[in-house]
Design an enzyme around this catalytic site. Structure first.
Site, PDB file in Angstrom:
ATOM      1  N   ASP A 119      87.643 108.265  21.184  1.00 19.42           N
ATOM      2  CA  ASP A 119      87.623 109.720  21.023  1.00 19.42           C
ATOM      3  C   ASP A 119      87.790 110.035  19.544  1.00 19.42           C
ATOM      4  O   ASP A 119      88.234 109.181  18.765  1.00 19.42           O
ATOM      5  CB  ASP A 119      88.783 110.363  21.789  1.00 19.42           C
ATOM      6  CG  ASP A 119      88.636 110.211  23.292  1.00 19.42           C
ATOM      7  OD1 ASP A 119      87.491 110.211  23.751  1.00 19.42           O
ATOM      8  OD2 ASP A 119      89.658 110.099  23.981  1.00 19.42           O
TER       9      ASP A 119
ATOM     10  N   ASP B 296      88.671 111.384  32.043  1.00 23.75           N
ATOM     11  CA  ASP B 296      88.397 110.096  31.396  1.00 23.75           C
ATOM     12  C   ASP B 296      88.755 108.915  32.299  1.00 23.75           C
ATOM     13  O   ASP B 296      88.427 107.776  31.983  1.00 23.75           O
ATOM     14  CB  ASP B 296      89.199 109.969  30.088  1.00 23.75           C
ATOM     15  CG  ASP B 296      88.654 110.856  28.985  1.00 23.75           C
ATOM     16  OD1 ASP B 296      87.425 111.052  28.954  1.00 23.75           O
ATOM     17  OD2 ASP B 296      89.439 111.352  28.167  1.00 23.75           O
TER      18      ASP B 296
END
Length: 1050
Positions: free
Chosen positions: A469, A774
């Site tokens: 990320d 996620d």
């Protein structure tokens, strides 16, 4: 004899086919291995000296199956209970319900409801009984708590006394003496103990007191030493795992206590606590819904039901262990610990243990193969010694004459054969992996990385790709508004003065609508802390916006108090926007919306003018607004748009509009790159690890940050999620190797990328994640990395490693330690196999030719401890060096015991066997030994030389390729301590414990010669390192790079 020789022959063929056998029978997946694979390698393991110890860190499949069935039964009971009770409650009159009379203790402490009744209401979803008690407000009164200010701190002890602690039944930790008992379960040690006792009995009968005691007592003392050292090592290891388990269970929740918001551990929760829930949280106790918006609960972990439940005032019950899938809310805790269904379920979750790691399985295979070879040699040695003994007796016509000394001789032969098995079966190999992993996990915990699964630490050493990320991992996650665009003007925000200037430049109408958009459409809160100061609680992006609103002079409480929020659609990574529906005091409704700039802009057909009034937004003007957004993004700013829409009373509030909005403002939020990230990325690239950024941000922002971090290169590709989704598998196969940045991605894009990288390209993929969505990518990846600060509990639960400081540099450190674990185990295997081969061949050849083994049972036990427990401590706990991150990762399916290792093992074995054979067969002449003690001195000298060969070979094993094996040696204090301890104890054994160890004191000349013989193994190692083992095209010892040469090799 023939069967023994064929066994030996098969053993040798096993040795040379080791890698093939390991792949066929001893290979499992690092993550989610199939039960079939786990059972297959267990069936292939044979010749285990101590199953209790060897399989301590191996999953108990039987227990696991029973626990799984028990879990399913509990889930089924919960599901049936909920449905049946809900149906039954509709027909039960309130007067016929089970009564829970108030106990004296509860009444005395001022509470108006029994713990069991409170637990029963929520557990059985009993709405009737809840109404009977006056709903959530009535329950709050009966447990003496304010729904606004929460529990008072001085009330915690009496609440815990009456309603219990939020803790679950756990297995008691194992004491040191249990590890001592486990060490004594070794079959060969038991046999040796019996031999020792018989030896003492026979010795006393033949040689009298105290001489007859020495041989047997020596074995007993050696066994005691082996057991104690093993138990201490195992116990310390268990303490490390206990610390790690404690760290894993540290979960904190937001509660209101004493009128202020604060974080507390879930284990400190009490009945009456007001808990704040948001997306990704795990419900920490049973409770009742107080207030909230769009709260959706996933109860699959508790009841097995996959359909989410909408929780509201009509369906207010929340059960411990369920997860918040969407929305937010506040709950009143009603039951904790073992009074919850989750508490009962938790008892079953730890049963069966954790899956073993691929390295543990491989080394169980190595131990099995070497063990079979050792058993063959032990049987042959015993047969050869016995046959020679019988032949000699036959030659002297003494076959019919047997004495106790003959029995003692045969017993000694048997003890020697058993001790050969002790040395030959490298029981310490699989345990060395656990030792190394435990050591690495402890170090990583100190370095802000919490390893949840043993195999992750090992697998991370093979990672060839990291999908990371952006926000909070590559950047600091300390956000502040840097620029805004409002009323056709761009304003730079630098401190209070610039904010005052913005406020002055804007009309009252614009400021009013702006503050409403900031304070009403937010998932964060402005609360008073214990010190009376205002604190902003929420995500960094929301906090930055609220901070800006407060600087603009807005009153959060007043604006929220004036408005009635009807509906909230919380932000999530799929929609990339957040909306709130507000009832206006003048009638009608107003929707506020904020989120990804291009998404919100596409929903707008109007824009706020300088008076705060909506005016049409033409296509040309929308294009110029898009240019502003791209301009902000190219400066590495996160961009958001704020918008609103007014509707009349006839509006259907079930769903919020998706178009016709009025654009208020564009916000550019600054989130600086973390210090050290660029260097960490460069380290990854040098180590052959590709770094890919996967973010939900604007592509221009993503590219700017990626360039700053060194991720995006000139030949790299930056792509948007929607474009990636539209690609065919063939296009993906062509473009994925070039993708370095994926912007505006959805969680499923990350999941697809991970799946393609693993399946199409055979990559070992590590993935970072922080949100609930996620979880699939974290689960699918080889190594799931959840963020400790920004990560939700759901993400952490699906991760293998939790990065406690959310820092990319910490991820690189996990990879470094992963590589260290792999190479440390290879070093230990190389060292141990060398000792195995030399000890086996030396004793066998000597038995065949001379008729006696040069190394006694006591000496072999000491050698076993050097190569097993002490060797593992020395080599398996070495810290990583910088060189580990200057070579490519180990590929999938790479040979564990490589040609370089075999070259070093065979080369050192030949040297040691040659020297020891010369000493054994011609030692007296070479050393000019005469007199009655010549044999004793020679055997002691051989034993001493053999031990020093192992000491120096242990130093050689520190680096399998480079010549300078001393580099960084003193950074590993464990290695130095083990070396010093080994040499010190060797001196004590030879000089002072000769009576028990069958040694005699040596002159200083012999000590020097012994050390010199051991030291020569170091020049031998240098020569071996110059002999190429791998072809130029092949990677070297561990799948890394070609053998270094020249200055690099040194």
């Amino acid at each position: 004899m023939e069967s023994s020789s064929s066994e030996s022959k098969n053993s040798f063929s096993n040795l040379f086919e080791m890698e093939k056998i390991l792949r066929e029978k001893f290979e499992i997946q690092a993550k989610h291995p199939s039960p079939e694979a786990l059972r297959k390698w267990r069936a292939a393991v044979s010749l285990v000296k101590n199953p209790t110890r060897r399989f301590r860190h191996t999953a108990d499949l039987e227990k696991r199956d029973k626990a799984h069935k028990k879990k399913l039964d509990i889930q089924e009971k919960i599901r049936i209970a909920l449905y049946v009770q809900k149906a039954a409650l509709q027909f039960i009159d309130a007067g016929n319900q089970v009564e829970y009379p108030l106990s004296e203790e509860t009444r005395k402490d001022g509470y108006g409801i029994e713990p069991d009744e409170l637990a029963s209401i929520v557990r059985s979803h009993d709405s009737n009984r809840l109404k009977l008690h006056g709903g959530v407000h009535g329950i709050a009164r009966k447990i003496k708590v304010s729904l606004d200010s929460g529990v008072c701190l001085n009330e915690l002890p009496p609440r815990q006394k009456i309603y219990g602690f939020n803790r679950y039944v756990e297995k008691p930790s194992r004491s040191f003496w249990m590890f001592v008992w486990d060490s004594l379960q070794d079959l060969t040690l038991m046999i040796l103990m019996v031999c020792a006792v018989v030896s003492v009995g026979v010795g006393l009968a033949t040689e009298g007191w105290p001489k007859g005691m020495y041989d047997g007592l020596g074995i007993i003392l050696s066994i005691f030493l082996v057991v104690m050292v093993t138990a201490i090592s195992d116990y310390k290891q268990s303490l490390q795992f206990r610390d790690l388990d404690k760290e894993k269970k540290k979960i904190f929740v937001q509660v209101t206590r004493d009128g202020s918001r604060q974080k507390v551990s879930i284990y400190d929760l009490v009945v009456g606590d007001i808990v704040h829930l948001s997306i990704g949280d795990k419900v920490p106790a049973d409770g009742i819904f107080i207030s909230g918006y769009s709260l959706e609960i996933d109860g699959s972990s508790l009841s097995g039901e996959t359909k989410p439940v909408h929780v509201n005032t009509g369906k207010p019950f929340l059960l411990s262990g369920t997860k918040v899938q969407d929305g937010s809310g506040k709950m009143l805790v009603t039951s904790v610990g073992m009074r919850t269904e989750w508490g009962k379920l938790m008892e079953t979750l730890s049963e069966g243990g954790e899956d073993e790691t691929p390295l543990q399985v491989k080394l169980n295979g190595v131990a099995t193969i070497i063990g079979k070879i050792g058993l063959g040699f032990a049987v042959l040695t015993f047969l050869v010694l016995t046959v020679r003994f019988l032949v000699e007796k036959g030659l002297h016509n003494e076959l019919t004459k047997w004495s106790s000394s003959d029995a003692l001789e045969l017993l000694n032969y048997f003890a020697t054969a058993v001790t050969i098995i002790v040395v030959a079966v490298p029981e310490g190999l699989p345990l060395a992996v656990t030792l190394s992993l435990a050591f690495a996990m402890k170090k990583l915990m100190n370095d802000k990385a919490l390893v949840r699964h043993l195999s992750a630490c090992e697998t991370m050493g093979s990672a060839s790709c990291i999908c990371t990320d952006k926000t909070g991992t590559l950047t600091t996650n300390h956000m502040e508004v840097d620029k805004i665009w409002i009323c056709d003007e761009t304003k730079v925000i630098k401190g209070n003065d610039s904010v005052d200037a913005v406020k002055t430049a804007l009309s009252e109408g614009v400021v009013e609508i702006l503050l409403q958009a900031l304070f009403l459409n937010t998932g964060s809160e402005v609360v008073k802390g214990k010190n009376g100061k205002k604190n902003i609680l929420g995500s960094p992006t929301e906090s930055a916006l609220l901070e800006f609103g407060l600087l603009m002079g807005g009153d959060f409480g007043a604006i929220r108090g004036e408005s009635t929020i009807v509906k909230v659609e919380p932000f999530n990574s799929v929609k990339k926007k957040m909306s709130v529906l507000v009832a206006r005091s003048t009638g009608g409704f107003r929707v506020f919306c904020k989120g990804a700039s291009e998404i919100i802009l596409a929903m707008c057909n109007k824009i706020v003018d300088d008076k705060g009034e909506p005016v049409p937004l033409s296509e040309e003007r929308a294009a110029s607004v898009m240019d502003i957004i791209n301009g902000f993004a190219c400066e590495a700013l996160r961009t958001l748009c704020l918008a609103f829409k007014d509707m009349d009373e006839s509006f259907n509030t079930d769903s919020l509009p998706t178009d016709g909005y009025t654009l208020i403002m564009i916000v550019g939020i600054k989130d600086p790159v973390r210090p050290g990230v660029r260097e960490a990325v460069q380290t990854c690239l040098a180590a052959g690890i590709t770094v890919r950024m996967v973010t939900g941000d604007n592509i221009n922002t993503a590219k700017a940050i990626a360039k700053e971090c060194g991720i995006l290169t000139n030949d790299g590709l930056a792509i948007e999620g929607p474009d990636f989704r539209r690609m065919s598998p063939e296009e993906m196969k062509e473009l994925i190797p070039r993708i370095q940045v994926m912007a505006r991605s959805l969680p499923m894009d990350k999941h697809t990328l991970v799946t393609r990288l693993r399946n199409m390209f055979g990559e070992v993929v590590a993935v970072t994640g922080d949100g609930t969505n996620d979880a699939p990518a974290l689960h699918e990846s080889d190594i799931g990395l959840a963020m400790g600060i920004a990560g939700t509990e759901v993400a952490k639960e699906n991760a293998d490693v939790i990065i406690m400081d959310d820092n990319f540099a910490t991820i690189v450190n996990v990879a470094r330690w992963g590589r260290a674990v792999y190479i440390n185990i290879q070093k230990f295997v190389q060292f141990q196999l060398t000792v195995n081969i030399v000890a086996l061949v030396l004793n066998f050849v000597s038995a065949c030719i001379v008729g006696s083994a040069p190394l006694t049972a006591v000496q072999l036990l000491w050698v076993n401890m050097i190569m097993d427990t002490l060797g593992a401590l020395a080599l398996a706990t070495e810290p990583p060096n910088d060189g580990l991150m200057k070579r490519p990762p180990v590929g999938r399916g790479a040979n564990f015991i490589t040609r370089t290792m075999w070259k070093n093992i065979i080369g050192q074995s030949i040297y040691q066997l040659a020297i020891l054979a010369i000493l054994e067969f011609d030692g007296k002449k070479l050393l000019r030994l005469t007199g009655s003690d010549a044999t004793a001195v020679l055997n002691t000298f051989i034993f001493n030389s053999f031990v020093f060969c192992q000491v120096f070979n242990e130093i050689n094993s520190r680096d399998m390729e480079r010549i300078n094996v001393f580099r960084g040696m003193f950074n590993s204090w464990v290695f130095v301590v083990v070396m010093v301890a080994t040499v010190t104890f060797q001196i004590i054994i030879v000089e002072f414990l000769g009576t028990f160890a069958s040694t005699v004191p040596l002159s200083w000349q012999f000590w020097l010669l012994s050390i010199l013989i051991g030291f020569v193994s170091m020049p031998v190692a240098v020569i071996l390192k110059y002999i190429p083992a791998e072809s130029a095209k092949l990677k070297s010892h561990n799948g890394y790079e070609a053998l270094p040469s020249g200055p690099e090799q040194a």
